[in-house]
Design a protein around this motif. Sequence first.
Motif, short mmCIF file in Angstrom:
data_model
loop_
_atom_site.label_atom_id
_atom_site.label_comp_id
_atom_site.label_asym_id
_atom_site.label_seq_id
_atom_site.Cartn_x
_atom_site.Cartn_y
_atom_site.Cartn_z
N ARG A 524 -2.60 27.60 -3.37
CA ARG A 524 -3.70 28.20 -4.18
C ARG A 524 -4.88 27.54 -4.57
O ARG A 524 -6.09 28.08 -4.71
CB ARG A 524 -3.14 27.86 -5.32
CG ARG A 524 -2.04 27.82 -6.30
CD ARG A 524 -1.69 27.41 -7.49
NE ARG A 524 -0.14 27.10 -7.38
CZ ARG A 524 1.09 28.00 -8.24
NH1 ARG A 524 0.42 29.37 -8.24
NH2 ARG A 524 1.86 28.33 -8.03
N ALA A 525 -5.84 27.25 -3.05
CA ALA A 525 -7.00 27.20 -3.46
C ALA A 525 -8.10 28.54 -3.30
O ALA A 525 -7.46 29.04 -3.05
CB ALA A 525 -7.37 26.20 -2.14
N ALA A 526 -9.14 28.48 -3.05
CA ALA A 526 -10.26 29.30 -2.52
C ALA A 526 -10.22 29.18 -1.29
O ALA A 526 -9.77 28.56 0.13
CB ALA A 526 -11.64 29.05 -2.80
N ALA A 527 -10.71 30.81 -0.58
CA ALA A 527 -10.42 30.86 0.86
C ALA A 527 -10.58 29.60 1.77
O ALA A 527 -11.60 28.90 1.56
CB ALA A 527 -10.99 31.73 1.49
N TYR A 528 -9.71 29.27 2.87
CA TYR A 528 -10.00 28.30 3.16
C TYR A 528 -10.33 27.99 4.88
O TYR A 528 -10.26 28.85 5.64
CB TYR A 528 -9.01 26.99 3.05
CG TYR A 528 -8.45 26.13 3.58
CD1 TYR A 528 -9.27 24.12 3.05
CD2 TYR A 528 -8.36 24.79 5.18
CE1 TYR A 528 -9.28 23.18 3.49
CE2 TYR A 528 -8.10 24.27 5.09
CZ TYR A 528 -9.13 23.14 4.20
OH TYR A 528 -8.76 21.73 5.08
N VAL A 543 -9.34 36.37 6.08
CA VAL A 543 -10.96 37.23 4.92
C VAL A 543 -12.01 35.79 5.63
O VAL A 543 -11.81 35.00 5.55
CB VAL A 543 -10.40 37.02 3.15
CG1 VAL A 543 -11.70 37.65 3.01
CG2 VAL A 543 -9.08 37.19 2.79
N GLN A 544 -12.79 37.01 6.86
CA GLN A 544 -13.65 36.71 7.05
C GLN A 544 -13.24 35.34 7.57
O GLN A 544 -14.18 34.29 7.30
CB GLN A 544 -14.66 36.77 6.13
CG GLN A 544 -15.52 37.70 5.42
CD GLN A 544 -16.38 37.56 4.20
OE1 GLN A 544 -16.20 36.99 3.88
NE2 GLN A 544 -16.83 38.56 4.11
N GLY A 545 -12.69 35.57 8.47
CA GLY A 545 -11.92 34.15 9.39
C GLY A 545 -11.75 32.95 8.13
O GLY A 545 -11.09 32.01 8.84
#
Length: 558
Positions: A524-528, A543-545
């Motif tokens: 559930r974290a922001a993009a990691y 998403v963007q790596g």
Amino acid sequence: MSKTTGVAKKSGLSKDKNWWRQAAIYQIYPRSFADSNGDGIGDLQGIISRIPYLKSLSLDAVWLSPFYPSALADGGYDVDDYRDVDPKLGTLADFDQMLKELHKIGIRVFVDIVPNHSSNLHIWFKEAIAAAPGSKARSRYIFRDGRGINGELPPTDWVSHFAPSAWTHESKMGGKHNQWYMHWFAPEQPDFDWDNPEVEKEFLKTLKFWSDRGVDGFRIDVAHALKKDLSEPLRNLDVFEDLPERGNKGKGILADRDEVFKIYKGWRKLFDQYDPPRVAVAEANVHSNRLPLYASTKTLGQCFDFRFIDTPFEASAYKTNVQDALALAAKNKSSSTWTISNHDQIRHATKMGLNPAVDRRSWMLSNGTSHPLDMKSGSQNALAATLFLLALPGCTYMYQGEELGLHEVTDIPESQIQDPQYLKNNKIEKGRDGCRVPLPWTSSGSSFGFGSGGAHLPQPQWFADYSVEKEEKDPLSALSIYRKALELRKKLVTKEEIKWHKTNDLSVLHFSRPNGWHCITNFRAAAYPMPKGEILITSHPLVQGKIPAGTTVWFTKK
Ligand code: GLC
Ligand code: CA
């Protein structure tokens, strides 16, 4: 050269006796898989026609839910004859053909054994109903006189899973005497009396029958319930004692009694006479401390661990559950079984698209209208969960349709519901039909390509978006990801060990296997940030790596 050697040579199966430990196993619910003759009911020739599809999933085995003759009081788990095929589904010759063709491409076959109860149409039960109290025929089941002045009350307070009482008066089944018979499930599913040696003999005969035909494994239905405390006078249910979560220490009234393992030791002797030995997996709803007894190498060898069926899609719960499950399986030298869906459960894509606070039982009773379902994020999380589980040490059991990211069908009209969980249970549960709706093979046409006629349960319009035909063309579909992951997994499977790696977010789990196969899941974290390594597969595009929420990535590290 003997005929058998010729057959063995043609099969694509290894002789490895441990083939099951880390297998990818796919459950087929035969009546809803594929229909070859347009009568709306899936059948064995339907399965045969879809062998290329099964091959495309790189499976080690398929498990077939019951295909035996049955009047379908409980979706086939009410068996009329354990050693035959329902004529609506085919013949024994069809079964042999299916087995041979699956073996040829390296897929093994499990059949479902339902030893706790037969159907009311089984020859033994018909004989029992026609016979008198105290007769040999009645002693194969559990017949008792009722309580009350005229025996008008059930013998005990035992409850059934599907009906209020676990006792039905014989007159309901045409009996002419004044006894009651016991059934832990529907009244059409009378329980055998496993204290009767004849019952034990009969099941050994059935297991031998299928093993001799070449069946590789058995899924044992309600494996915990065969032995009951039938000592007289019968005890009323001590609810506390019998609740699995309290642990009944092998002395429950209706289930999980220590004596049951004697039966399974006998089965093990039979399994070990084959090369490779036949295997079995127990469906046992018992306290987790008791699972290793069913999964012992001396008994059934493996046991379903159902804990992920109800685990919220959340990092800490997933990690704890993995650790506990691995420790438990190791107790008896078995391997873990990962499973998040089967024919008794709401499809996991749906569970994962619903707010976890929603009471699913009432949501289902509202035909899925009381709260919104986010189908897209449900399917996405489901796929991330599957890749997570497929990377773990152990065996994964998948249920037909989950590879399409399929959702539960929640709005089956009351007039078309088949499940006794609804019909016999005062309609307090919507039942399990919603995960048993025939599969969509195409996006249009009669029954979405399931067959040339209709489908025995109604398929919703949205099935068009989840069809095999549509998903095959989309490299990002659930089907494409399953295919790729399962193919990769075949090559990656390694020693049954796991190492956890630290992450910078509590909602991200990262583990690896001894050969450098890494798996990272962002719950559930922001993009990691994606760790360094060579990416093998992502359940959802980066998403963007970076790894977005609801995504699992497999990668290797040099
Ligand atoms: C098992 C089956 C379920 C069936 C019940 C009675 O739990 O999985 O489908 O209704 O046993 O046989
Ligand atoms: Ca058919």
